[in-house]
Scaffold this motif. Structure first.
Motif, mmCIF file in Angstrom:
data_model
loop_
_atom_site.group_PDB
_atom_site.id
_atom_site.type_symbol
_atom_site.label_atom_id
_atom_site.label_comp_id
_atom_site.label_asym_id
_atom_site.label_seq_id
_atom_site.Cartn_x
_atom_site.Cartn_y
_atom_site.Cartn_z
ATOM 1 N N LEU A 8 0.839 -1.191 0.000
ATOM 2 C CA LEU A 8 0.000 0.000 0.000
ATOM 3 C C LEU A 8 0.874 1.241 0.000
ATOM 4 N N LYS A 9 0.508 2.205 -0.829
ATOM 5 C CA LYS A 9 1.193 3.494 -0.860
ATOM 6 C C LYS A 9 0.153 4.599 -0.796
ATOM 7 N N LEU A 10 0.234 5.398 0.270
ATOM 8 C CA LEU A 10 -0.721 6.478 0.489
ATOM 9 C C LEU A 10 -0.056 7.822 0.289
ATOM 10 N N ILE A 11 -0.647 8.632 -0.580
ATOM 11 C CA ILE A 11 -0.226 10.014 -0.744
ATOM 12 C C ILE A 11 -1.447 10.903 -0.566
ATOM 13 N N LYS A 12 -1.300 12.183 -0.817
ATOM 14 C CA LYS A 12 -2.355 13.150 -0.539
ATOM 15 C C LYS A 12 -3.707 12.758 -1.117
ATOM 16 N N GLU A 13 -3.770 12.437 -2.395
ATOM 17 C CA GLU A 13 -5.047 12.255 -3.072
ATOM 18 C C GLU A 13 -5.339 10.831 -3.494
ATOM 19 N N VAL A 14 -4.368 9.927 -3.334
ATOM 20 C CA VAL A 14 -4.518 8.592 -3.918
ATOM 21 C C VAL A 14 -3.992 7.523 -2.970
ATOM 22 N N LEU A 15 -4.706 6.396 -2.925
ATOM 23 C CA LEU A 15 -4.204 5.171 -2.297
ATOM 24 C C LEU A 15 -3.908 4.192 -3.425
ATOM 25 N N THR A 16 -2.643 3.790 -3.537
ATOM 26 C CA THR A 16 -2.226 2.867 -4.590
ATOM 27 C C THR A 16 -1.988 1.487 -4.000
ATOM 28 N N ILE A 17 -2.517 0.486 -4.677
ATOM 29 C CA ILE A 17 -2.305 -0.905 -4.279
ATOM 30 C C ILE A 17 -1.391 -1.556 -5.319
ATOM 31 N N GLN A 18 -0.277 -2.096 -4.833
ATOM 32 C CA GLN A 18 0.683 -2.753 -5.713
ATOM 33 C C GLN A 18 0.663 -4.258 -5.469
ATOM 34 N N LYS A 19 0.807 -5.005 -6.562
ATOM 35 C CA LYS A 19 0.865 -6.461 -6.485
ATOM 36 C C LYS A 19 2.223 -6.939 -6.968
ATOM 37 N N VAL A 28 -3.810 -0.907 -8.870
ATOM 38 C CA VAL A 28 -4.963 -0.014 -8.904
ATOM 39 C C VAL A 28 -4.651 1.223 -8.076
ATOM 40 N N SER A 29 -5.121 2.370 -8.532
ATOM 41 C CA SER A 29 -4.976 3.630 -7.804
ATOM 42 C C SER A 29 -6.365 4.168 -7.500
ATOM 43 N N LEU A 30 -6.628 4.404 -6.232
ATOM 44 C CA LEU A 30 -7.955 4.829 -5.791
ATOM 45 C C LEU A 30 -7.934 6.297 -5.383
ATOM 46 N N PRO A 31 -8.647 7.173 -6.103
ATOM 47 C CA PRO A 31 -8.730 8.582 -5.699
ATOM 48 C C PRO A 31 -9.508 8.704 -4.400
ATOM 49 N N LEU A 32 -9.033 9.533 -3.485
ATOM 50 C CA LEU A 32 -9.603 9.621 -2.142
ATOM 51 C C LEU A 32 -10.632 10.731 -1.971
#
Length: 471
Positions: A48-59, A153-157
Motif C-alpha cells: 500500500l502506498k498512500l499520498i495526498k489524493e490517492v491510495l495505490t495498491i501494488q501487487k 490499482v490507484s484509488l482517488p480519495l
C-alpha cells in the motif's frame, strides 16, 4: 424528565470548550497488507502506498530487467488493447527462478540445472552416469527477471469512504477495512497483522479523505452566498430501526449547508445534485445526540489496541461510534462513523451550523392553541419567548430565555412551560398545544444553545470552512 428538560440539561455542554481540529496535514504512508477477495476467497500480499489524493495498491509481479528490447517490453500487455497476439517460448530459468526471494536476480546460466528428471539419474540421451550436460553458452541478449511491486490499482480519495464493517450489517471485521471511491470502486478487504496496524492505516486514510473534503468545501464556499455556506459534509452509515439481529445499514452522504441538513445516497457533484437529496431538514428543528461516550483522537481505542485487547461481539456493539438526528414527530436517523475523531467533527459541525442558522433567521414562529384560542408562539433570539393572538398579533405574554425554569409534555402535542416572573419571582405556567411539538422543542433548544454560545468567548468565530474547523 421531559423532552424540554432534557434539552435544557444538554445546554450546559455548549459552554464547554470545543475540541479543536488539527490543521490540514495530508499523510504519506507505505506498508504491506493482505488483500482478501470475498468472491474468490483468495488472499495475497499487496503493498500500500498512500499520498495526498490517492491510495495505490501494488501487487507482486515478475519483470524482465535486461535482454533484447522485445523481451524487456513484455509488460506491454498491461497497456495493450482488447486483443493481443502472444508468442510463447520455453524459459529454462523459470523452475529455479520461482524459488527466489523478492528482488533477487535471475539464476546464473552457468549454474547446474536441477530438476526431478536430472536428480533421479534418468536421462533422455541414454547416458546412465550422473554427469549433467553442460548448459549452452549464454547469449548476450539472454533475459534476466526480477520480482517487483507494480501498481495494480490507484484509488482517488476525494469523496471516498472507509468501512470496518461487513457490508449491510453492524458486524465489525477484525483488523480489516475497505476503501470505496466516489464511483463505487473498492480495494476489496485489506487485512493487517495487528489491530494497531489496521487502526494506523484507517486513521491515515481517513485523515487524507477528510482534508480533501475540507479543500473541496473551501472551493465551493467561494462561489456561494453567506447564507448558503457548507459547514461540513461526509459519509456515515445509517442503521435501520429494529432488533440488532434484523438491523441493516447503508452508507449515506451527509451535508450541513446553509439552513438545511441533507441526506444523500451519493455525494452531490453538481449544483443540480443538491436538489436531489433523499431527505432534507431545517437545522433549527433537529437535535444532534451522541449515543456513546468517547475520547478525542481515539486515545481510548488506541490504548486498547496497543494493549492487545480483543473486541468481543458485545463490546463491538456497545462501543460503536454512533449519533442520532432527532427530527419532527418523534422520528430519528441513527448514523455510525468509523473513528471518534469523525464523531467529534460531526458534533462540533452541528453546533456550528445550528448557531449560524439561528443567527441568520433571528426568530421563528409556530401556530398553536391554548384553551380553544388560536395563538402564535414566537422564539426570538433577542427577545426570548413571545405569545400573541393568532389574528391581531397582539402580544399576550413574553419571557426571556433565562426565565424558563422547567417544562413537561405529553410526548404528543401538549407542553407546559414554567417561567419565573421577574417582578413577583413566582412561577407561572403556560400550556400550549402544537401540531408538531418535537420540532418546536428542538427549535427552543437551538435558540437557547445559540444564545449561550454567543456569550461564550471559547465558541468558534463566525468564519467558514476551512477556517472554522481550525478555530
Amino acid at each position: 424528565m421531559s423532552k424540554l428538560e432534557g434539552i435544557m440539561h444538554l445546554i450546559a455542554v455548549i459552554g464547554a470548550p470545543l475540541i479543536k481540529s488539527h490543521n490540514s496535514h495530508f499523510l504519506t504512508k507505505s506498508g504491506i497488507a493482505l488483500l482478501y477477495n470475498e468472491e474468490t476467497n483468495n488472499t495475497y500480499d499487496v503493498c500500500l502506498k498512500l499520498i495526498k489524493e490517492v491510495l495505490t495498491i501494488q501487487k507482486l509481479d515478475v519483470v524482465c530487467t535486461s535482454g533484447s528490447e522485445s523481451q524487456v517490453n513484455v509488460h506491454l500487455l498491461r497497456t495493450a488493447g482488447d486483443e493481443v497476439t502472444i508468442t510463447v517460448r520455453y524459459l529454462r530459468e523459470v523452475p529455479s527462478f520461482l524459488k527466489l526471494p523478492l528482488g533477487s536476480p535471475g539464476p546464473s546460466t552457468h549454474s547446474r540445472v536441477s530438476s526431478p528428471l536430472f536428480d533421479s539419474g534418468l536421462h533422455l540421451n541414454g547416458n546412465g552416469n550422473n554427469t549433467v550436460p553442460s548448459p549452452p553458452s549464454p547469449s548476450a541478449n539472454e533475459p534476466k527477471y526480477e520480482k517487483r511491486w507494480l501498481d495494480a490499482v490507484s484509488l482517488p480519495l476525494l469523496m471516498a469512504r472507509v468501512s470496518r464493517y461487513k457490508a449491510g450489517t453492524d458486524k465489525l471485521r477484525s483488523n480489516c477495512f475497505e476503501v470505496f471511491t466516489l464511483d463505487g470502486a473498492s480495494t476489496n478487504i485489506l487485512q493487517f497483522c495487528t489491530a494497531a496496524e489496521s487502526t494506523d492505516w484507517l486513521q491515515a486514510i481517513s485523515t487524507n479523505i477528510n482534508d480533501l473534503t475540507q479543500e473541496n468545501i473551501k472551493i465551493v464556499n467561494k462561489y456561494c452566498s453567506s447564507d448558503d455556506q457548507i459547514v461540513h459534509m461526509g459519509w456515515a452509515c445509517e442503521s435501520s430501526e429494529g432488533n440488532a439481529a434484523d438491523r441493516t445499514s447503508a452508507f449515506k452522504f451527509l451535508a450541513l449547508r446553509g439552513p438545511y441538513f441533507y441526506i444523500f445516497r451519493s455525494p452531490p457533484i453538481s449544483a443540480a445534485d443538491w436538489g436531489q437529496a433523499e431527505t432534507t431538514y431545517n437545522l433549527y428543528e433537529v437535535l444532534f445526540k451522541v449515543h456513546k461516550l468517547w475520547m478525542a483522537e481515539d486515545c481510548w481505542l488506541q490504548a486498547r489496541l496497543y494493549l492487545g485487547l480483543e473486541h468481543s461481539p458485545e463490546q463491538q456493539d456497545n462501543e460503536s461510534l454512533c449519533f442520532s438526528i432527532l427530527v419532527g414527530h418523534g422520528q430519528s436517523h441513527t448514523f455510525r462513523v468509523e473513528l471518534a475523531t469523525d464523531l467529534a467533527i460531526w458534533e462540533k459541525s452541528f453546533q456550528r451550523a445550528v448557531f449560524l442558522e439561528v443567527q441568520r433567521i433571528r426568530s421563528k414562529s409556530y401556530m398553536c392553541s391554548s384553551q380553544g384560542n388560536v395563538l402564535c408562539f414566537t422564539i426570538d433570539f433577542g427577545l426570548g419567548f413571545i405569545c400573541s393572538e393568532g389574528t391581531s398579533k397582539t402580544a399576550l405574554w413574553r419571557y426571556k430565555f433565562s426565565q424558563l425554569k422547567g417544562s413537561s409534555d405529553d410526548g404528543k402535542t401538549r407542553v407546559k412551560l414554567l417561567f419565573k416572573n421577574a417582578e413577583s419571582n413566582q412561577i407561572e405556567m403556560k400550556e400550549l398545544e402544537f401540531a408538531n411539538l418535537t420540532a418546536v422543542l428542538h427549535c427552543i433548544h437551538s435558540f437557547i444553545a445559540a444564545k449561550v454560545a454567543s456569550m461564550d468567548p471559547l465558541f468558534p468565530s463566525l468564519s467558514f470552512p476551512g477556517n472554522y474547523m481550525n478555530s
